[in-house]
Design a protein around this motif. Structure first.
Motif, PDB file in Angstrom:
ATOM      1  N   UNK A  42       0.822  -1.214   0.000  1.00 16.20           N
ATOM      2  CA  UNK A  42       0.000   0.000   0.000  1.00 16.20           C
ATOM      3  C   UNK A  42       0.853   1.260   0.000  1.00 16.20           C
ATOM      4  N   UNK A  43       2.171   1.071  -0.013  1.00  9.24           N
ATOM      5  CA  UNK A  43       3.098   2.195  -0.074  1.00  9.24           C
ATOM      6  C   UNK A  43       4.431   1.695  -0.616  1.00  9.24           C
ATOM      7  N   UNK A  44       5.164   2.596  -1.258  1.00  6.42           N
ATOM      8  CA  UNK A  44       6.491   2.244  -1.768  1.00  6.42           C
ATOM      9  C   UNK A  44       7.495   3.312  -1.375  1.00  6.42           C
ATOM     10  N   UNK A  45       8.733   2.894  -1.211  1.00  7.49           N
ATOM     11  CA  UNK A  45       9.851   3.812  -1.063  1.00  7.49           C
ATOM     12  C   UNK A  45      10.723   3.616  -2.295  1.00  7.49           C
ATOM     13  N   UNK A  46      11.153   4.710  -2.873  1.00  9.78           N
ATOM     14  CA  UNK A  46      11.869   4.645  -4.145  1.00  9.78           C
ATOM     15  C   UNK A  46      13.334   4.979  -3.926  1.00  9.78           C
ATOM     16  N   UNK A  47      14.181   4.023  -4.278  1.00  6.39           N
ATOM     17  CA  UNK A  47      15.623   4.195  -4.194  1.00  6.39           C
ATOM     18  C   UNK A  47      16.274   3.723  -5.475  1.00  6.39           C
ATOM     19  N   UNK A  48      15.713   4.141  -6.592  1.00  6.41           N
ATOM     20  CA  UNK A  48      16.169   3.735  -7.915  1.00  6.41           C
ATOM     21  C   UNK A  48      16.824   4.927  -8.621  1.00  6.41           C
ATOM     22  N   UNK A  49      17.419   4.708  -9.796  1.00  5.26           N
ATOM     23  CA  UNK A  49      17.979   5.846 -10.526  1.00  5.26           C
ATOM     24  C   UNK A  49      16.919   6.918 -10.796  1.00  5.26           C
ATOM     25  N   UNK A  50      17.342   8.165 -10.751  1.00  7.21           N
ATOM     26  CA  UNK A  50      16.434   9.309 -10.858  1.00  7.21           C
ATOM     27  C   UNK A  50      15.525   9.236 -12.077  1.00  7.21           C
ATOM     28  N   UNK A  51      16.045   8.778 -13.198  1.00  2.00           N
ATOM     29  CA  UNK A  51      15.224   8.765 -14.412  1.00  2.00           C
ATOM     30  C   UNK A  51      14.084   7.758 -14.367  1.00  2.00           C
ATOM     31  N   UNK A  52      14.020   6.924 -13.341  1.00  2.54           N
ATOM     32  CA  UNK A  52      12.919   5.963 -13.202  1.00  2.54           C
ATOM     33  C   UNK A  52      11.840   6.436 -12.228  1.00  2.54           C
ATOM     34  N   UNK A  53      12.114   7.494 -11.477  1.00  2.00           N
ATOM     35  CA  UNK A  53      11.211   7.930 -10.404  1.00  2.00           C
ATOM     36  C   UNK A  53       9.802   8.264 -10.880  1.00  2.00           C
ATOM     37  N   UNK A  54       9.686   9.036 -11.939  1.00  2.00           N
ATOM     38  CA  UNK A  54       8.359   9.491 -12.372  1.00  2.00           C
ATOM     39  C   UNK A  54       7.478   8.311 -12.745  1.00  2.00           C
ATOM     40  N   UNK A  55       7.975   7.400 -13.547  1.00  2.00           N
ATOM     41  CA  UNK A  55       7.172   6.251 -13.947  1.00  2.00           C
ATOM     42  C   UNK A  55       6.740   5.400 -12.765  1.00  2.00           C
TER      43      UNK A  55
END
Length: 105
Positions: free
Chosen positions: A61-74
């Motif tokens: 029900x929630x995510x934390x994003x620690x991926x390359x910046x260019x993947x954040x929006x998608x």
């Protein structure tokens, strides 16, 4: 919750979720299976290689994003589409302008 990414920042985000008694880390998604396995095992989560599949899990029900910046929006857009909460991103400038373009277009 799912942690997206198992690199330097992904590990930090996964550890933060695991340390919070009000949260449960259920998945760690990382394209490199060995990295996903190491981080997931450290916190009792399931390793995955597909971030979009992790976002779509019924127990996420929630995510934390620690991926390359260019993947954040998608990743953010998919999480929002599914009603999941997402974490703030450190480099807002480029991400917000990309997000605005994505929403408008």
């Amino acid at each position: 919750m799912a942690a997206l990414g198992a690199g330097r920042i992904g590990k930090i985000r996964a550890a933060s979720v695991a340390a919070n008694p009000k949260a449960k880390l259920v998945a760690v998604a990382e394209p490199f299976a060995n990295a996903a396995q190491l981080v997931a095992e450290a916190y009792g989560a399931e390793p995955m290689t597909d971030a979009m599949a992790a976002i779509a899990r019924p127990d996420v029900d929630a995510v934390v994003i620690g991926t390359p910046t260019d993947t954040h929006v998608g990743l953010m857009m998919r999480a929002v589409e599914l009603g999941n909460l997402t974490t703030p991103i450190g480099r807002f400038g480029g991400v917000l302008s990309s997000l605005g373009t994505h929403i408008a277009g």
